[in-house]
Design a protein around this motif. Structure first.
Motif, PDB file in Angstrom:
ATOM      1  N   TYR A  62       1.966   9.549   5.014  1.00 44.01           N
ATOM      2  CA  TYR A  62       1.211  10.654   5.606  1.00 44.01           C
ATOM      3  C   TYR A  62       0.150  11.224   4.645  1.00 44.01           C
ATOM      4  O   TYR A  62      -0.461  12.228   4.959  1.00 44.01           O
ATOM      5  N   SER A  63      -0.013  10.549   3.467  1.00 41.72           N
ATOM      6  CA  SER A  63      -1.013  11.011   2.468  1.00 41.72           C
ATOM      7  C   SER A  63      -0.803  12.464   2.107  1.00 41.72           C
ATOM      8  O   SER A  63      -1.726  13.289   2.053  1.00 41.72           O
ATOM      9  N   ASP A  64       0.461  12.848   1.918  1.00 37.55           N
ATOM     10  CA  ASP A  64       0.815  14.217   1.556  1.00 37.55           C
ATOM     11  C   ASP A  64       0.558  14.394   0.053  1.00 37.55           C
ATOM     12  O   ASP A  64       1.376  14.041  -0.789  1.00 37.55           O
ATOM     13  N   THR A  65      -0.630  14.891  -0.320  1.00 40.79           N
ATOM     14  CA  THR A  65      -1.045  14.970  -1.731  1.00 40.79           C
ATOM     15  C   THR A  65      -0.221  15.983  -2.506  1.00 40.79           C
ATOM     16  O   THR A  65      -0.025  15.817  -3.722  1.00 40.79           O
ATOM     17  N   TYR A  83      -3.114   9.134 -17.420  1.00 45.04           N
ATOM     18  CA  TYR A  83      -3.438   9.405 -16.023  1.00 45.04           C
ATOM     19  C   TYR A  83      -2.405   8.719 -15.139  1.00 45.04           C
ATOM     20  O   TYR A  83      -1.703   7.786 -15.570  1.00 45.04           O
ATOM     21  N   ALA A  84      -2.305   9.173 -13.856  1.00 48.04           N
ATOM     22  CA  ALA A  84      -1.423   8.557 -12.856  1.00 48.04           C
ATOM     23  C   ALA A  84      -2.138   8.635 -11.514  1.00 48.04           C
ATOM     24  O   ALA A  84      -2.730   9.664 -11.170  1.00 48.04           O
ATOM     25  N   VAL A  85      -2.112   7.523 -10.767  1.00 46.11           N
ATOM     26  CA  VAL A  85      -2.857   7.417  -9.515  1.00 46.11           C
ATOM     27  C   VAL A  85      -1.929   6.832  -8.450  1.00 46.11           C
ATOM     28  O   VAL A  85      -1.097   5.956  -8.746  1.00 46.11           O
ATOM     29  N   VAL A  86      -2.092   7.313  -7.208  1.00 47.02           N
ATOM     30  CA  VAL A  86      -1.345   6.758  -6.059  1.00 47.02           C
ATOM     31  C   VAL A  86      -2.354   6.134  -5.106  1.00 47.02           C
ATOM     32  O   VAL A  86      -3.353   6.782  -4.740  1.00 47.02           O
ATOM     33  N   ARG A  92      -6.592   1.929  -1.574  1.00 45.63           N
ATOM     34  CA  ARG A  92      -7.454   3.112  -1.547  1.00 45.63           C
ATOM     35  C   ARG A  92      -6.737   4.278  -2.222  1.00 45.63           C
ATOM     36  O   ARG A  92      -5.544   4.515  -1.955  1.00 45.63           O
ATOM     37  N   MET A  93      -7.442   4.989  -3.066  1.00 47.14           N
ATOM     38  CA  MET A  93      -6.847   6.078  -3.825  1.00 47.14           C
ATOM     39  C   MET A  93      -6.500   7.232  -2.902  1.00 47.14           C
ATOM     40  O   MET A  93      -7.328   7.697  -2.122  1.00 47.14           O
ATOM     41  N   ILE A  94      -5.198   7.695  -2.992  1.00 46.30           N
ATOM     42  CA  ILE A  94      -4.753   8.856  -2.226  1.00 46.30           C
ATOM     43  C   ILE A  94      -4.900  10.116  -3.077  1.00 46.30           C
ATOM     44  O   ILE A  94      -5.489  11.101  -2.638  1.00 46.30           O
ATOM     45  N   THR A  95      -4.403  10.068  -4.299  1.00 48.81           N
ATOM     46  CA  THR A  95      -4.519  11.218  -5.201  1.00 48.81           C
ATOM     47  C   THR A  95      -4.336  10.716  -6.625  1.00 48.81           C
ATOM     48  O   THR A  95      -3.861   9.593  -6.850  1.00 48.81           O
ATOM     49  N   SER A  96      -4.709  11.544  -7.593  1.00 48.38           N
ATOM     50  CA  SER A  96      -4.589  11.177  -9.008  1.00 48.38           C
ATOM     51  C   SER A  96      -4.419  12.436  -9.831  1.00 48.38           C
ATOM     52  O   SER A  96      -4.789  13.535  -9.396  1.00 48.38           O
ATOM     53  N   ILE A 173       5.531  -2.953   1.891  1.00 43.57           N
ATOM     54  CA  ILE A 173       4.815  -2.201   0.833  1.00 43.57           C
ATOM     55  C   ILE A 173       3.983  -1.116   1.479  1.00 43.57           C
ATOM     56  O   ILE A 173       3.097  -1.388   2.293  1.00 43.57           O
ATOM     57  N   LEU A 174       4.309   0.166   1.101  1.00 41.31           N
ATOM     58  CA  LEU A 174       3.525   1.295   1.600  1.00 41.31           C
ATOM     59  C   LEU A 174       2.320   1.590   0.711  1.00 41.31           C
ATOM     60  O   LEU A 174       1.288   2.033   1.184  1.00 41.31           O
ATOM     61  N   GLY A 175       2.417   1.382  -0.609  1.00 41.22           N
ATOM     62  CA  GLY A 175       1.333   1.712  -1.553  1.00 41.22           C
ATOM     63  C   GLY A 175       1.741   1.370  -2.974  1.00 41.22           C
ATOM     64  O   GLY A 175       2.715   0.646  -3.196  1.00 41.22           O
ATOM     65  N   TYR A 176       0.968   1.975  -3.952  1.00 41.67           N
ATOM     66  CA  TYR A 176       1.192   1.654  -5.363  1.00 41.67           C
ATOM     67  C   TYR A 176       1.052   2.925  -6.198  1.00 41.67           C
ATOM     68  O   TYR A 176       0.240   3.801  -5.896  1.00 41.67           O
TER      69      TYR A 176
END
Length: 762
Positions: A62-65, A83-86, A92-96, A173-176
């Motif tokens: 749900y891209s809940d940042t 740094y940390a990125v989702v 595609r970057m969701i948040t960092s 796989i939902l993301g990284y």
């Protein structure tokens, strides 16, 4: 002792290197193991954070940042994580999040998963996008039992599918999660641990080293005593004995050495007595030799100093310290021999200072000497090493710039590539003397005339080369001075003619070959002759009348101008007196005064001439150029006032060509200004020329001076000057200079009144 310490030091050095190497190896191993463990621990923490359960899956789907950033903040609690990125499943970057809250990842930052499949946890080292440091980038996939390709799933449905999928065991796989670990900071966290490990290892090594050296010392102690004894014997110390502990081979060696030492000691005592007696005799002889050697050195030094003084006096000019004629001649002869052998060219530049005698006459010989020293220094500075100049017989003497005597200097250019190089050097010499010199409080500009002769094409001997260069120098003087000339064969005849002319000029006054011509000055309002200028002429028995432009400069160079000027003054006054005795009223006679005449002696000469000729002083007008009276304005003011007291009138000749200051002109007791003929000739060339003449006339009138225009040759000039208010004109328009007999007739007839009326009517 040296051998003992060498062995012991060798053992010690080897042990130090061994223990240091062991300590470094252990430290490196432990630190590297800790470093690897730290990276693995970070990786495990990241994996644990990523796979904590359904909350991560909900947040990514749900891209809940807010939830994701809380997760990222937990990761950034480790200071080594930069740094940390989702990312979502499509990258595609969701948040960092970054360690520095004010710092943002670049917009084009892209996850790099080139190694491993999409299901693997990858790690690569790369340059940090936030700094210049290197980071270990760990990328971990987030798995879910829910199919991510289903869209618009509600949270409740998502949870139900998680429960159902959990029973089915499907993996998607939902993301990284991508985390950048700053390796530099990671290593910095290990500095304290490294220091403790290194200190512990070093301490253990030092303890082991100390124990080992103590053991080595006990083993090598007898050898140390033996080495010490050997050193003492080598130094001549035979009173010591060899001591050792224990028994066996070392004890037997000690007894034999002590016996040998006893014999050597007694022999040494005998030799010491004999050596002492011998040393006493040697010291006595050495002292005698030292005294004699010191006396000899003093004598040699005195001879050397005397030789140097004699050489300096013999070969160098005492005023300028430049090579003199003797050294110049010897060195130039040597250079000519070398040039003939090597078939190379030599240029001789002969310099003579223009009008130097005037400096001595006006400022004195002390100022002249100061000027010669300054000229020598400037010429020496001007001639560069690259011009080069001389090969010397003693390796020290140089004749690049020499003073032959008086105001004559020479420059020698050796191994000349082409003749024009000498011309370039000559131009540089001329330029070096253009800057005014401050001599005894006076700013003086002295110019040279330079003659250039080339060997072997012009001459092969010193004498002939000097003669050719001297001829070229005189040619440079006759063509205007302050320049240079190369010698040519055509100059030889000119030089011979000049020498003959010089000889004739010296005898011209004695032979009464000089005569005076008079040119009238006409008042254009009345037509009367208001005065006449006395002009000297030389009636040569072979060449007829010689132009003053030819023999006056020659007389100045030869120093005859003072004698000729005195004759001119006396003859002009006599002739004026004769005109008056004949009933011919000449209002005044004007006599030109040379710059070399105008000094304290000239005032006395004027007094004597007026007394001798009994001429009224008001009938004598003395004409001086601007340059003469302005060369030393303060002294000129005093001298002119003294002449004015005698009753003479004073005129400034060739006015406008010099550099008169209005403030000084107003202080000079002048009666007349003569406008130079060059302004009269050029008045119609431009409006500026005409305006300049008008300005000169206006200035003269403002100073209440009588204005005279000389060199007026045509009617147009007459009308222009008449319009400007000039009353007195001198020039060929009325009459050329005439002998005294013809001028007497002109005085009697006064033919100019009718001529002026006719010119006015035209």
């Amino acid at each position: 002792m040296l051998r003992y310490f060498t062995i012991r030091q060798a053992i010690g050095v080897i042990l130090v290197f061994v223990f240091l190497f062991a300590s470094a190896s252990i430290t490196a191993y432990l630190v590297y193991d800790r470093y690897t463990f730290s990276k693995q621990q970070l990786k495990s923490h990241i994996i644990q954070t990523v796979r904590t359960g359904a909350q991560q899956q909900f947040a990514i789907y749900y891209s809940d940042t807010d939830v994701l950033q809380q997760s990222l903040d937990e990761l950034l609690e480790y200071p080594t994580i930069e740094y940390a990125v989702v990312y979502d499943r499509l990258g595609r970057m969701i948040t960092s999040r970054t360690q520095d809250k004010n710092q943002q990842l670049p917009a084009d930052f892209v996850q790099n998963r080139t190694n491993g499949s999409t299901l693997d946890i990858t790690q690569i080292e790369r340059k940090s996008p936030l700094s210049t440091s290197t980071v270990l980038e760990i990328s971990a996939p987030v798995f879910s039992l829910v199919n991510p390709y289903q869209k618009n799933i509600s949270r409740k449905a998502f949870g139900e599918q998680l429960a159902q999928a959990r029973n089915q065991g499907a993996q998607n796989i939902l993301g990284y999660y991508v985390v950048g670990v700053n390796l530099k900071q990671l290593r910095q966290t290990l500095y304290g641990y490294s220091a403790k490990v290194a200190a512990t290892c070093l301490l253990l090594c030092l303890i082991a080293l100390y124990l080992t050296l103590m053991l080595a010392h006990r083993i090598t102690a007898p050898l140390a005593s033996l080495a010490q004894l050997a050193d003492d014997i080598a130094d001549g110390k035979l009173d010591n004995t060899f001591r050792t502990q224990g028994s066996g081979e070392a004890r037997r060696i000690a007894d034999m050495l002590n016996l040998v030492l006893s014999d050597l000691s007694s022999h040494k005592a005998k030799m010491d007595v004999e050596s002492h007696l011998l040393n006493m005799k040697v010291d006595e002889r050495t002292e005698q030799l030292s005294r004699r050697n010191q006396e000899l050195n003093q004598a040699v030094q005195q001879v050397t100093q005397a030789k140097d003084r004699m050489r300096q006096l013999a070969y160098y000019d005492s005023l300028t310290s430049l090579p003199n004629r003797q050294l110049f001649t010897e060195q130039l002869e040597l250079l000519l021999k070398i040039s003939r052998r090597e078939q190379s060219n030599i240029a001789l530049l002969f310099l003579d200072l223009d009008n130097f005698k005037r400096i001595n006459d006006s400022l004195g010989h002390t100022a002249g000497d100061m000027l010669l020293r300054e000229v020598g220094a400037r010429l020496s500075d001007c001639v560069r090493e690259s011009d080069l100049i001389s090969q010397c017989f003693d390796g020290e003497s140089k004749i690049d710039v020499s003073r032959l005597g008086g105001d004559e200097f020479t420059v020698v250019l050796n191994k000349l590539d082409e003749a024009k190089t000498a011309g370039i050097v000559a131009e540089r010499l001329l330029e070096s003397l253009q800057t005014p010199m401050l001599i005894d409080g006076h700013e003086i500009v002295i110019t040279p005339s330079i003659g250039i002769a080339i060997a072997p094409q012009d001459a092969n001997s010193v004498k002939d080369l000097l003669k050719r260069a001297d001829t070229a120098m005189y040619h440079a003087k006759t063509t205007g001075k302050n320049n240079y000339s190369f010698y040519s064969s055509a100059m030889k005849e000119t030089s011979v003619g000049r020498l003959k002319l010089e000889a004739d000029l010296r005898r011209a006054v004695e032979r009464q070959e000089m005569t005076l011509y008079f040119q009238p000055q006409v008042n254009i309002k009345t037509g009367e002759i208001s005065g006449a200028e006395a002009l000297i002429r030389w009636n040569h028995p072979e060449h007829g009348l010689v132009s003053p432009a030819r023999f006056i400069p020659l007389a100045e160079e030869m120093g005859l101008i003072v004698q000729i000027g005195a004759w001119t003054l006396l003859e002009a006054c006599r002739q004026c007196k004769a005109f008056h005795e004949q009933g011919l009223k000449l209002p005044k006679v004007a006599v030109n005064v040379s710059s070399l005449q105008f000094n304290a002696a000239f005032i006395e000469l004027v007094k004597q001439v007026l007394i001798e000729t009994q001429l009224e002083p008001k009938l004598l007008e003395l004409e001086l150029t601007e340059g003469v009276i302005m060369s030393n304005a303060k002294s000129s003011v005093q001298a002119l006032h003294e002449l004015k007291k005698l009753g003479c009138t004073l005129s400034v000749d060739d006015f406008g060509t010099g550099y008169s200051s209005l403030s000084y002109l107003s202080r000079f007791p002048l009666d007349e200004l003569k406008i130079d003929r060059s302004f009269v000739i050029d008045y119609d060339k431009s409006e500026n020329s005409a305006s300049l003449v008008s300005a000169i006339i206006a200035m003269g009138k403002s100073l209440n001076l009588r204005m005279v225009a000389e060199g007026v040759d045509d009617i147009a000039q007459f009308h222009f000057l008449r319009k400007q208010g000039i009353q007195i004109i001198q020039g060929y328009l009325f009459s050329q200079p005439l002998p005294s007999e013809e001028f007497a007739i002109l005085l009697a007839d006064s033919p100019f009144e009718q001529q002026i009326e006719e010119m006015i009517r035209t």
